[in-house]
Design a protein around this motif. Sequence first.
Motif, mmCIF file in Angstrom:
data_model
loop_
_atom_site.group_PDB
_atom_site.id
_atom_site.type_symbol
_atom_site.label_atom_id
_atom_site.label_comp_id
_atom_site.label_asym_id
_atom_site.label_seq_id
_atom_site.Cartn_x
_atom_site.Cartn_y
_atom_site.Cartn_z
ATOM 1 N N ILE A 119 16.064 9.520 -7.688
ATOM 2 C CA ILE A 119 17.309 9.280 -6.946
ATOM 3 C C ILE A 119 17.734 10.560 -6.224
ATOM 4 C CG2 ILE A 119 19.784 8.828 -7.211
ATOM 5 C CD1 ILE A 119 18.983 6.801 -9.441
ATOM 6 N N LEU A 120 17.631 11.710 -6.920
ATOM 7 C CA LEU A 120 18.006 12.976 -6.286
ATOM 8 C C LEU A 120 17.076 13.300 -5.115
ATOM 9 C CD1 LEU A 120 18.908 15.220 -9.370
ATOM 10 C CD2 LEU A 120 20.451 14.084 -7.774
ATOM 11 N N LEU A 121 15.784 12.981 -5.240
ATOM 12 C CA LEU A 121 14.846 13.184 -4.126
ATOM 13 C C LEU A 121 15.287 12.368 -2.910
ATOM 14 C CD1 LEU A 121 11.325 13.016 -5.845
ATOM 15 C CD2 LEU A 121 12.231 14.947 -4.574
ATOM 16 N N GLY A 122 15.641 11.107 -3.155
ATOM 17 C CA GLY A 122 16.056 10.246 -2.052
ATOM 18 C C GLY A 122 17.357 10.714 -1.431
ATOM 19 N N LEU A 123 18.343 11.010 -2.297
ATOM 20 C CA LEU A 123 19.657 11.460 -1.836
ATOM 21 C C LEU A 123 19.543 12.756 -1.043
ATOM 22 C CD1 LEU A 123 22.654 10.588 -2.310
ATOM 23 C CD2 LEU A 123 22.695 12.229 -4.185
ATOM 24 N N GLY A 124 18.843 13.735 -1.630
ATOM 25 C CA GLY A 124 18.720 15.050 -0.988
ATOM 26 C C GLY A 124 17.987 14.967 0.331
ATOM 27 N N SER A 125 16.945 14.148 0.389
ATOM 28 C CA SER A 125 16.177 14.096 1.637
ATOM 29 C C SER A 125 16.980 13.429 2.749
ATOM 30 C CB SER A 125 14.836 13.384 1.423
ATOM 31 O OG SER A 125 15.040 12.040 1.074
ATOM 32 N N ARG A 126 17.897 12.521 2.398
ATOM 33 C CA ARG A 126 18.717 11.929 3.452
ATOM 34 C C ARG A 126 19.832 12.869 3.889
ATOM 35 N NH1 ARG A 126 15.578 11.165 5.409
ATOM 36 N NH2 ARG A 126 16.728 10.335 7.141
ATOM 37 N N SER A 153 15.356 25.989 -0.014
ATOM 38 C CA SER A 153 16.293 25.341 -0.942
ATOM 39 C C SER A 153 15.568 24.314 -1.823
ATOM 40 C CB SER A 153 17.473 24.717 -0.190
ATOM 41 O OG SER A 153 17.053 23.958 0.908
ATOM 42 N N PHE A 154 14.496 23.688 -1.322
ATOM 43 C CA PHE A 154 13.685 22.815 -2.194
ATOM 44 C C PHE A 154 13.211 23.621 -3.400
ATOM 45 C CE2 PHE A 154 11.853 20.229 1.664
ATOM 46 C CZ PHE A 154 13.079 19.626 1.835
ATOM 47 N N ALA A 158 14.228 23.310 -7.441
ATOM 48 C CA ALA A 158 13.162 22.933 -8.377
ATOM 49 C C ALA A 158 12.930 24.019 -9.425
ATOM 50 C CB ALA A 158 11.875 22.650 -7.611
ATOM 51 N N ILE A 159 12.924 25.292 -8.982
ATOM 52 C CA ILE A 159 12.714 26.396 -9.923
ATOM 53 C C ILE A 159 13.879 26.448 -10.909
ATOM 54 C CG2 ILE A 159 12.657 28.926 -10.083
ATOM 55 C CD1 ILE A 159 11.058 28.846 -7.385
ATOM 56 N N LEU A 160 15.100 26.201 -10.412
ATOM 57 C CA LEU A 160 16.284 26.227 -11.270
ATOM 58 C C LEU A 160 16.183 25.185 -12.392
ATOM 59 C CD1 LEU A 160 19.261 27.361 -11.584
ATOM 60 C CD2 LEU A 160 19.962 25.308 -10.335
ATOM 61 N N THR B 82 21.269 20.649 5.557
ATOM 62 C CA THR B 82 19.909 21.112 5.302
ATOM 63 C C THR B 82 19.841 21.864 3.979
ATOM 64 O OG1 THR B 82 19.736 21.400 7.693
ATOM 65 C CG2 THR B 82 17.940 22.263 6.362
ATOM 66 N N LEU B 83 20.826 22.746 3.760
ATOM 67 C CA LEU B 83 20.855 23.559 2.535
ATOM 68 C C LEU B 83 21.272 22.711 1.332
ATOM 69 C CD1 LEU B 83 20.639 26.516 1.419
ATOM 70 C CD2 LEU B 83 23.103 26.644 1.742
ATOM 71 N N ILE B 84 22.377 21.955 1.488
ATOM 72 C CA ILE B 84 22.886 21.158 0.359
ATOM 73 C C ILE B 84 21.899 20.051 -0.004
ATOM 74 C CG2 ILE B 84 24.782 19.661 -0.388
ATOM 75 C CD1 ILE B 84 26.474 21.238 1.810
ATOM 76 N N GLY B 85 21.444 19.318 0.990
ATOM 77 C CA GLY B 85 20.456 18.267 0.751
ATOM 78 C C GLY B 85 19.171 18.845 0.189
ATOM 79 N N GLY B 86 18.778 20.011 0.694
ATOM 80 C CA GLY B 86 17.559 20.661 0.209
ATOM 81 C C GLY B 86 17.654 21.016 -1.259
ATOM 82 N N LEU B 87 18.825 21.514 -1.678
ATOM 83 C CA LEU B 87 19.018 21.863 -3.098
ATOM 84 C C LEU B 87 18.965 20.618 -3.977
ATOM 85 C CD1 LEU B 87 21.783 24.618 -2.867
ATOM 86 C CD2 LEU B 87 19.443 24.916 -3.711
ATOM 87 N N ILE B 88 19.625 19.531 -3.531
ATOM 88 C CA ILE B 88 19.594 18.276 -4.303
ATOM 89 C C ILE B 88 18.160 17.743 -4.377
ATOM 90 C CG2 ILE B 88 20.393 15.871 -4.338
ATOM 91 C CD1 ILE B 88 22.951 16.844 -2.921
ATOM 92 N N PHE B 89 17.460 17.782 -3.239
ATOM 93 C CA PHE B 89 16.061 17.358 -3.210
ATOM 94 C C PHE B 89 15.236 18.212 -4.174
ATOM 95 C CE2 PHE B 89 11.716 17.525 -1.628
ATOM 96 C CZ PHE B 89 11.443 16.221 -1.261
ATOM 97 N N GLY B 90 15.526 19.523 -4.184
ATOM 98 C CA GLY B 90 14.795 20.438 -5.065
ATOM 99 C C GLY B 90 15.000 20.101 -6.535
ATOM 100 N N LEU B 91 16.242 19.759 -6.920
ATOM 101 C CA LEU B 91 16.508 19.352 -8.305
ATOM 102 C C LEU B 91 15.666 18.123 -8.650
ATOM 103 C CD1 LEU B 91 20.402 19.734 -8.540
ATOM 104 C CD2 LEU B 91 18.675 21.282 -9.445
#
Lengths: 170, 98
Positions: A119-126, A153-154, A158-160, B82-91
């Motif tokens: 869900i976070l992958l989908g949300l973040g990518s949008r 930021s990806f 992910a590292i976090l 880009t930054l906020i979405g990127g961080l959420i995507f990263g999680l």
Amino acid sequence: MDIINFLTDPWPWWFAGAMVGLFLPFFYYLANRPLGVSTGYGNFCKIVVPHTKLEALNTKAYKEIFTWRVFFIIGIILGAAVPKILSGDFSLITEFAKFNSTVTASIPLSGLWFLTGGILLGLGSRIGHGCTSAHTINGIPNFASSGFVASASFFAGAILITNIIYRLIF
Amino acid sequence: MKKPYLYIFPGMIFGLFLSKAEFSNYDLFMEMFLFNDLRLLWTMLVAIGVATVSMTLLKRLKLTSLSGEPVQAKTKPLHRGTLIGGLIFGLGWGMSGA
């Protein structure tokens, strides 16, 4: 290396990396459009709710439901799965070695973990207008500032979370 | 390539490449994010390097696409998301490893 091993075993990292890299100009040659995957998830949403009034699902990309992205995503799944199926090596797994040996969660709980991740992958990518395909594979080689910011930021996210789980909690 | 259904073929090639590169391997993603085994990072850097050189060539040589148009590289605009979405995507990336 015969053709069967070539299709079933992982490739040497440098060769596989080069192939993924060459896919970008190959795709521009074929389609003359930027490589992207996650926008297509919206098309799959529209298959479920075709008449939604939601603004985000009524942009230009979603005027039609079955755009190239839908078929591209189906192709990605097939391209990864078919060699495994042909070699008889295909199985649906319910655990991942590192996750299950460390976190030792029950199947419903680990399912919830991976579902939340998805869900976070989908949300973040949008929110970020793209995934690793659009930002890392297409963005950086075309010198887009968004590609560098998004990719950084990806990795930060992910590292976090990975270090919190495997170094702090377990 | 205009017909949407034809895109199943480049999709299959891309899916094959990604899985052969182990970009669908949960354990290897964890080892990269924990800095134990950087195999996937090297793979990604080779991919970015090869893509950068070949895309630059494609643009410099003014090659045309299959349909005869000049190749036009497009990228996404940079904005706050880009930054906020990127961080959420990263999680999500770190949780699912895919």
